[in-house]
Design a protein around this motif. Structure first.
Motif: not given
Length: 122
Positions: A18-26, A42-48
């Motif tokens: 996790l190297q960016r501010p927002i990481y989209l998972v799906g 398709r767009r399940h969750c995100c890490f911030a």
């Protein structure tokens, strides 16, 4: 701070830095982590990642996300937490930094933590 998601079962999914501010998972091709699994939306969750805090947020997925076995909509993550996205379970890990040990989950308290402000400063 260098955080990563490591699958609990080797070979079940990729390790994610996790190297960016927002990481989209799906499943969507534009997601940073594409998981081609039927239980992943398709767009399940995100890490911030902001201010040395990592937060996970469900993006309205059909099957939701679980942190340490509990279904959540959004929560702060700590080193050692386990995040379930569909059938995959990842552990939050932090690389050692020259400044000392990585912070883990704070000890459980009676109530929410409150920062007190001296009345003279109000």
């Amino acid at each position: 701070m260098s955080l990563r998601l490591t699958p609990l079962v080797k070979g079940s999914g990729p390790t994610v830095l996790l190297q960016r501010p927002i990481y989209l998972v799906g499943r969507h091709p534009e997601c940073d982590l594409q998981l081609e699994l039927p239980k992943v939306s398709r767009r399940h969750c995100c890490f911030a990642l902001a201010y040395d805090r990592l937060v996970v947020r469900d993006l309205g997925s059909r099957n939701g996300i679980r942190v340490n076995g509990r279904e959540v909509v959004e929560t702060q993550l700590f080193r050692g937490d386990e995040v379930a996205i569909g059938p995959l379970i990842y552990r939050v890990e932090q690389d050692a930094v020259a400044g000392g040990p990585a912070p883990g989950r704070p000890p459980a308290a009676e109530g929410p933590e409150i920062d007190l402000v001296p009345l003279d400063d109000v």
